[in-house]
Design an enzyme around this catalytic site. Structure first.
Site, mmCIF file in Angstrom:
data_model
loop_
_atom_site.group_PDB
_atom_site.id
_atom_site.type_symbol
_atom_site.label_atom_id
_atom_site.label_comp_id
_atom_site.label_asym_id
_atom_site.label_seq_id
_atom_site.Cartn_x
_atom_site.Cartn_y
_atom_site.Cartn_z
ATOM 1 C CB SER A 288 -5.600 27.997 -37.922
ATOM 2 O OG SER A 288 -5.252 26.623 -37.810
ATOM 3 C CG ASP A 289 1.028 28.991 -37.183
ATOM 4 O OD1 ASP A 289 1.444 27.841 -37.424
ATOM 5 O OD2 ASP A 289 1.777 29.973 -37.141
ATOM 6 C CE1 TYR A 290 1.874 20.787 -36.129
ATOM 7 C CE2 TYR A 290 1.058 21.062 -33.903
ATOM 8 C CZ TYR A 290 1.569 20.254 -34.896
ATOM 9 O OH TYR A 290 1.779 18.914 -34.650
ATOM 10 C CB ALA A 292 -3.741 28.919 -34.201
#
Length: 754
Positions: A288-290, A292
């Protein structure tokens, strides 16, 4: 004794297995699978989920690792990797805790945003795209991997494969522009540079392709916003770079923040499983992104963090960055198959890196001397020169003579920290020259460089603070009047004025979106006053995106787009400014006349009422603007040179098996130089309809003065075809316009019938 130490002697050592991975893949895969099967049989459910957990490092440094909260989680097997921890000593200590103080001794991944260099910083990716040189992109990634791996890093969150046609979006700086083919070739080259063909090589690191998917198409050019479009457009305009990266062997993929068809990419099964794994056969892991995962609640698709974790895992997400949400699924037995798959994918990545064979392979102290070497800096300088785009050069004002008196003026002229550009987290600006120093070194003993700052970045101190974060501050306490007076005094003493202006490094980048793309207020005012002196003005335009340069293009004799050239910007600019190197960059995205044209791409579809050929201004009841020409100020692929080139008429060889088109290019000037010859097509009658123009190939040539070379392009199925709404390849047929030239506007055309 740790588990991996007990198991490894039973099988082929990981490093040896990977050395012949390409020629004995089945055997190597079997060895890896037996190892991981055995390891996972010993793991608790919490330890499996731990491999899927990627917390931020926080305050861990050498000496603190023993007592930190993260360290305790590592001992408990609740961490699979860490990111943004820098330095061999710090990383070695944390890795020691993982392999010597946890129950199973599973090594950690250490990731970092190594976007366009480590301590040797290369030009921002958008600038590298301006070189149209895939070998330059691969070299940048290779050097970045060598330096980062020498400092303990084994994983980079790069390359960014997001196509973007909207310069309002600040993160356009991190990608490769508006064209899917150019982006595809660049990201594939980056993957090859980071990973080579052998991940067990200790100078290779895992790449992470981001942001899957469509992140460059966020509405309004606004960070973290939605991105909605037809699947037909996804397959043809936005998916190709991600797919190219996967086919190049990318080890990991990062899910995007945005929604796609109303479903956040972080929990979008169609994207993460149906497309990525089932259609494209991706074998790595998805992160995932930060934060997310927990932000799925903000999207409104999950009631709480537990539901967010459930949705993400079922969709195909393997690793959770920062949210630590997957631990909430420990009591759900239905999730065990998903957890096992995700854990295995992460362990496979660690195995392929050789971390089970040698957890400290990235922590050799004797490799730190390989960071920021003369050789690496030489490569960065060479590549930076290729990225600068000459937008205007009336009366051959450039190149300048070294024996002249130059007034270097502007807020970007003497700032050290802003030369590297955005997302240079490992940069050491104290080592880098300012532009002023670079020009002074270049003319030493021959000419004179006078200097005045002239103005601040902008009259608004709050805006300037936001645009110069992370130690890039450069605001001058003097008044606008004081700085202007000094600048005009310096300008009057010079033969020529070089104005270093535009954006600061953090004026573009993540969450640096703009609604106004013109030159900031006080900088524009300064340019107006400099023009009034009657001295010729050369604008060095710094930016991380296409910007609006209407006044500048009309009033200044020379404009060189220098983007952000990295740690070697100063010397590279001097090389081009004084003619030691002939500019060869071509725009990877068009420069608009106004922000109202955004999003804008040369790959537009025709309307039912297009403007007549050759017409660009307002025409009632035809597709046009009432207050502006429809065309960009500078088109996609555009870039001038210090020499001139002549293109012959293209020649078509209409072979029934594979047609070709060839064209001869002659350097008609007096300087040796590079030229990028570009191939475009138009499928004239098609269902679904196709764009009026599509880049389908290019070749970068080096031509000595007076030299002629002939370029040939294949017009095969791959060159002429496209995808339908379901992602199936469509066989080309009918009439095609074949266009060849130096940019998307200036082309020579012929017709091909299939």
């Amino acid at each position: 004794m740790k588990l991996f130490n007990r198991i490894l002697p039973l099988f082929l050592p990981a490093s040896l297995a990977l050395c012949f991975f390409s020629c004995t893949r089945p055997a190597a895969e079997q060895t890896m699978n037996r190892f991981i099967d055995s390891l996972m049989s010993e793991m608790t459910l919490e330890e499996k989920i731990g491999q899927m957990n990627l917390p931020v490092t926080g305050s861990i440094v050498t000496g603190q690792a023993q007592s930190s909260d993260i360290a305790q989680q590592i001992r408990e097997g609740r961490v699979g990797g860490l990111f943004n921890l820098k330095g061999v000593e710090s990383i070695r200590e944390v890795q020691r805790i993982a392999v010597e103080e946890s129950r199973l001794g599973i090594p950690l991944l250490f990731g970092m945003d190594v976007i366009h260099g480590y301590e040797t910083v290369f030009p921002i990716p958008l600038a590298v795209a301006s070189s149209w040189d895939t070998l330059a992109a691969q070299t940048m990634a290779r050097v970045s991997a060598q330096e980062a791996s020498a400092d303990g890093i084994s994983w980079t969150f790069s390359p960014m494969a997001d196509v973007s046609c909207d310069a309002r979006w600040g993160r356009m700086s991190e990608g490769f522009g508006e064209d899917p083919l150019l982006c595809s070739k660049m990201v594939a080259a980056m993957v090859r540079g980071y990973q080579t063909d052998n991940l067990a090589d200790s100078t290779s690191i895992l790449s992470c392709v981001k942001h899957f998917a469509l992140y460059g198409a966020v509405e309004g050019g606004l960070e973290y916003n939605n991105a909605e479009m037809s699947r037909y457009r996804m397959y043809n305009d936005y998916f190709p770079p991600y797919r190219a990266a996967v086919e190049a062997g990318a080890a990991s993929v990062m899910a995007a923040f945005n929604t796609v068809e109303g479903i956040p990419a972080t929990c979008n099964k169609w994207l993460l499983t149906d497309i990525l794994r089932n259609e494209w056969n991706f074998q790595g892991f998805v992160v995932s992104d930060y934060t997310a995962v927990q932000e799925l609640r903000e999207h409104g698709v999950a009631a709480d963090k537990h539901e967010a974790a459930l949705l993400a895992l079922q969709a195909g997400l393997d690793m959770d960055m920062v949210s630590e949400a997957f631990f909430l699924l420990q009591d759900d037995k239905n999730m065990l198959p998903y957890i096992d798959k995700a854990c295995r994918r992460i362990l496979e990545a660690k195995y392929r890196l050789g971390l089970f064979d040698d957890p400290y392979r990235y922590c050799s102290r004797n490799r730190e001397e390989n960071i920021y070497t003369a050789q690496s800096r030489g490569e960065a300088r060479r590549i930076a020169r290729e990225t600068f785009v000459l937008l205007k050069n009336d009366n051959s004002l450039l190149p300048l003579k070294k024996n002249s008196t130059i007034a270097l003026i502007g807020p970007l002229a003497d700032t050290r920290a802003n030369m590297s550009g955005t997302w240079a987290v490992a940069a050491t600006p104290s080592r880098y020259k300012t532009l002023r120093e670079g020009l002074q070194d270049a003319v030493e003993g021959k000419g004179t460089v006078l200097y005045a700052k002239g103005c601040n970045l902008t009259s608004d101190p709050v805006l300037e603070a936001n645009a110069t974060m992370f130690g890039r501050e450069m605001r001058d306490p003097r008044s606008d009047e004081q700085m202007l007076k000094e600048a005009l005094s310096v300008a009057r003493k010079a033969d020529v004025i070089v104005a270093a202006m535009g954006e600061s490094s953090e004026y573009s980048g993540e969450c640096a979106c703009r609604t106004d793309l013109s030159m900031p207020d006080v900088q524009h005012d300064l340019l107006v006053e400099l023009k009034k002196t009657g001295k010729p003005v050369v604008l060095l335009n710094f930016s991380g995106r296409p910007v609006v340069l209407n006044w500048e293009a009309e009033n200044l004799p020379a404009i060189l787009q220098v983007w952000f050239g990295g740690s070697e910007t100063a010397d590279a600019v001097a090389d081009v400014l004084f003619g030691d190197y002939c500019p060869s960059g071509k725009l990877p995205a068009a420069f608009p006349r106004t922000v109202g044209q955004m999003p804008m791409t040369y790959r537009r579809f025709n309307t039912s009422r297009p403007l007549a050929d050759g017409k660009d201004t307002f025409s009632k009841y035809q597709s046009s603007y009432i207050d502006s020409p429809k065309s960009p100020l500078f088109p996609f692929g555009f870039g001038l040179s210090y020499t001139t080139f002549h293109y012959s008429s293209p020649v078509l060889q209409n072979s029934p098996t594979c047609p070709t088109v060839s064209i001869s290019v002659t350097n008609t000037g007096t300087r040796d130089a590079d030229e990028v010859v570009q191939l475009y097509i138009r499928d004239k009658v098609s269902m679904p309809a196709r764009p009026v123009q599509e880049l389908r190939g290019w070749q970068r040539l080096h031509l000595a003065a007076g030299e002629t070379k002939t370029v040939e392009f294949l017009l095969d199925v791959q060159t002429l075809g496209f995808y339908d709404q379901e992602g199936k390849a469509v066989k080309p047929e009918g009439e095609f316009e074949i266009m060849v030239g130096p940019d998307s506007k200036n082309v020579k055309t012929l017709t091909l019938s299939l």
